[in-house]
Design an enzyme around this catalytic site. Sequence first.
Site, PDB file in Angstrom:
ATOM      1  N   CYS B 277       0.464   6.830  -3.767  1.00  0.00           N
ATOM      2  CA  CYS B 277       0.966   5.984  -2.686  1.00  0.00           C
ATOM      3  C   CYS B 277       1.039   6.730  -1.347  1.00  0.00           C
ATOM      4  CB  CYS B 277       2.314   5.372  -3.079  1.00  0.00           C
ATOM      5  SG  CYS B 277       2.683   3.908  -2.092  1.00  0.00           S
ATOM      6  N   HIS B 361       0.825   2.496  -8.155  1.00  0.00           N
ATOM      7  CA  HIS B 361       1.873   3.216  -8.881  1.00  0.00           C
ATOM      8  C   HIS B 361       1.593   3.300 -10.380  1.00  0.00           C
ATOM      9  CE1 HIS B 361       4.802   3.809  -5.611  1.00  0.00           C
ATOM     10  NE2 HIS B 361       4.167   2.775  -5.090  1.00  0.00           N
ATOM     11  N   GLU B 363       3.074   5.035 -12.446  1.00  0.00           N
ATOM     12  CA  GLU B 363       4.350   5.121 -13.173  1.00  0.00           C
ATOM     13  C   GLU B 363       4.957   3.734 -13.375  1.00  0.00           C
ATOM     14  OE1 GLU B 363       4.036   5.487 -10.039  1.00  0.00           O
ATOM     15  OE2 GLU B 363       5.821   4.806  -8.976  1.00  0.00           O
TER      16      GLU B 363
END
Lengths: 501, 386
Positions: B277, B361, B363
């Site tokens: 990001c 993202h 994650e």
Amino acid sequence: MPKRTDIHSVLIIGAGPIIIGQACEFDYSGTQACKALREEGYRVVLVNSNPATIMTDPEFADRTYIEPITPGCVEKIIIRELNEMKRTSAQGKLVLLPTLGGQTALNTAMSLHKSGVLEKYGVEMIGATAEAIHRGEDREAFKQLMLQIGLDVPISGTAHTLEEARAVADRIGRFPLIIRPAFTLGGTGGGIGYNREEFEEIARRGIDLSPVSEILVEESLLGWKEFEMEVMRDRTDNCVIICSIENFDPMGVHTGDSITVAPIQTLTDKEYQIMRDASFAVIRAVGVETGGSNIQFGMDPETGRMVIIEMNPRVSRSSALASKATGFPIAKIAAKLAVGYRLDEIRNDITRVTPASFEPTIDYVVTKIPRFAFEKFPQADPTLTTMMKSVGEAMAIGRTFKESLQKCLRSLEIGRSGLGGDGKPWRIGTEVYGDRDILPKDLIARRLSVPNADRIFFIRHALRAEFTLEEIYQLTKIDRWFLTQIAEIVTFEEELAATRN
Amino acid sequence: MNAILALEDGSVFRGRAFGAKATAVGEVCFNTSMTGYQEILTDPSYKGQIVTMTYPLIGNYGVNRVDVESWRPHVSGFVIRELSPVVSNWRSDQSLEGYLSDNGIPGIQGVDTRALTKKLRVRGALNGVLSTEGLSEAQAVRQAKEWPGLVGVDYANEVTHREPFVWDPNDEQSAAFDLNKGLTSQNPRDYRKALPVADIPIVAFDFGMKYNILRCLRQRGFRTQVVPAATSAADALKYKPAGIFLSNGPGDPAALHYAVRTVYDLVQSGIPIFGICLGHQILGQAFGGTTFKLKFGHRGANQPVKDFETGRVEITAQNHGFAVDADSLPSDVTVNRINLNDGTVEGLRHKNKPIFCVQYHPEASPGPHDSTPLFNEFRQMIMARG
């Protein structure tokens, strides 16, 4: 991966007559598939015994057989079509797409496979292989497969004596327990034991009745929360969730007879993503190469333990609902995936510029309520169980659950304008009550504890009769979130009633 | 209690207050995720923003102690259609309303969030003021107009940890959440997947890092030293890391000159680097490229990303208002992933150095897990160097 060029004709099997448990949703999916395949330039051959369907209208297939959907009949159609293709020197193969016509089509295709007809005439099944269909449909094979890939299923064990049955019961450690005798016709002799006495009685009877003296003892998920996921997969293993569904009615009521809501309302992202991962693991393990599947989950509301209930390796009743709820045409895309396209090669019908490889995200709530017709079948038991009894359904979209629920109740065409407060009387058995009468508490309690077609209305009656949410929860096991939403509607009804006076 | 949301274009949305009694200013943006409001609230990347959820029913499952992405919520304000009057989830510790009150964040409900979202899609992100304490509409609109906005402001400096620290040295908060299986006497709230040995030391630059990035790194055997955003390359390399991680974070990447310089030095050093990001945007600039502001950004959990290296499509979680300009990049950097919705850059790989980064993202949290293998790729990249 572009579309397959080795295919000339696609044989689609329809769903046949409308019966309880299989209605017009397969006409919807079959029609979509016919259109999608013709759009791609394939010749579509359709067999459906029901001329009162849209798909059998002449413009949807290149050739339509209004013939019984039996293996023998479909075999004759295959022979005729192959001869025809030879006569016209058609370039390419005849393939069979069995996943769009519900259980009837799937069963017919499976018997053609088992009897060797498909192999004999070189007809390939597209969408799902016979092996994948078997893994998805055979309960025991499916359960073993789920355990192999590390997913959870209801705990169970087999027993040949009462001692063995007691040992399984002790291992599971709580009642109720489900007892299923092996190899009895239609499962005769089975049942649910709510305590030790009942359990031992049913177990003893089951062992006696079973020709091999064997019973399966399984933990009961009655009262657990039930969820569904609509998954799509393409040939390169791209997987997407089209729609997540939460059942208003807890486990114990057939999904077709449950009020259902999309998307899922009461799971955190952590829990939702575990369910999403599990859905992909299931479709991959079962081996549905392309197309849609519906996967059902049960969840213990106290501990979050999540078990896989079943999967449908085909377009199902829920897919039709999911398509309308999200605007993602599952059957149409499934047909295109079956002939070789990848999700990112197909255009998204909503945006018209982005590809179909995305997960619909909605800013509204969709509610589906089943429509029953017990008045037409006075002999039928109106209790809702794991066998489907509804004859249709209504679906409504709203910006809140309350809005969609009220719209949906009105759409049922049972004469109500919503949960109540519309001035119309309530006919319960032989009694008639006024719209705003307070019903007897024992009647309400009875109608809440046993799932039935009118249970949603009895939640209103209960709230008006000053049952607490907790009491209603204990009687119904309907999630407190849903009960609170209904309580808000009832509170508003009281406000309106007070204003009028 | 009444509440208002006023935008710089003069429009005003009226609704009911929830959460703290306060007035907040920020850039109004929308997120399309249908789950995960708790993770969104606590994501430091939302610093300076008033977030509206397009999904109308929020608060249904409450808030719990575990599903947090940082030490507190960072949004300036929260805009929703309908707050659930009840919390229904076995893991819940608190209601959303109570959580926002405790953290001083104002919320507004009863807003036509669809109308607001449509406006933001047409006009682009707008500055706004959310007030739950009776600010007049005229005053609120004036404040929204006067607010200078996000562009050119260094928000990373506000949310970065002030001191370096080692992430979770006693392995208390890194194990992945999982649901209980089968018969077990374990408390389901404590049920977690096992962790591997932490054998690879790395340094992670914290520009406003989400905890789940640190958890994911630990789950792949990384021992992570977290350093503040303004740490120099030389200071970071003193920890003798086997790799460098560049985190997500809030605001305008073009404002972070110091970080771009640091990352330029790290790129020259040849050490393996992975960025997510804001970290990806900083890398893009360190390579010599530029960033630009997207009209209304990508915020949600269903963004399709095409990976040109494998040919596959990942459904990704995203939260960014800026993007790297593909045409500005030098020839030794490849755009290896793009967003299928608008064709913008989603991933970069250096042709000669062990460096890669993604705009989205992996994650997740909230969002799909399709991209978690990227953390394995970072590990393999380091292992390959011996």
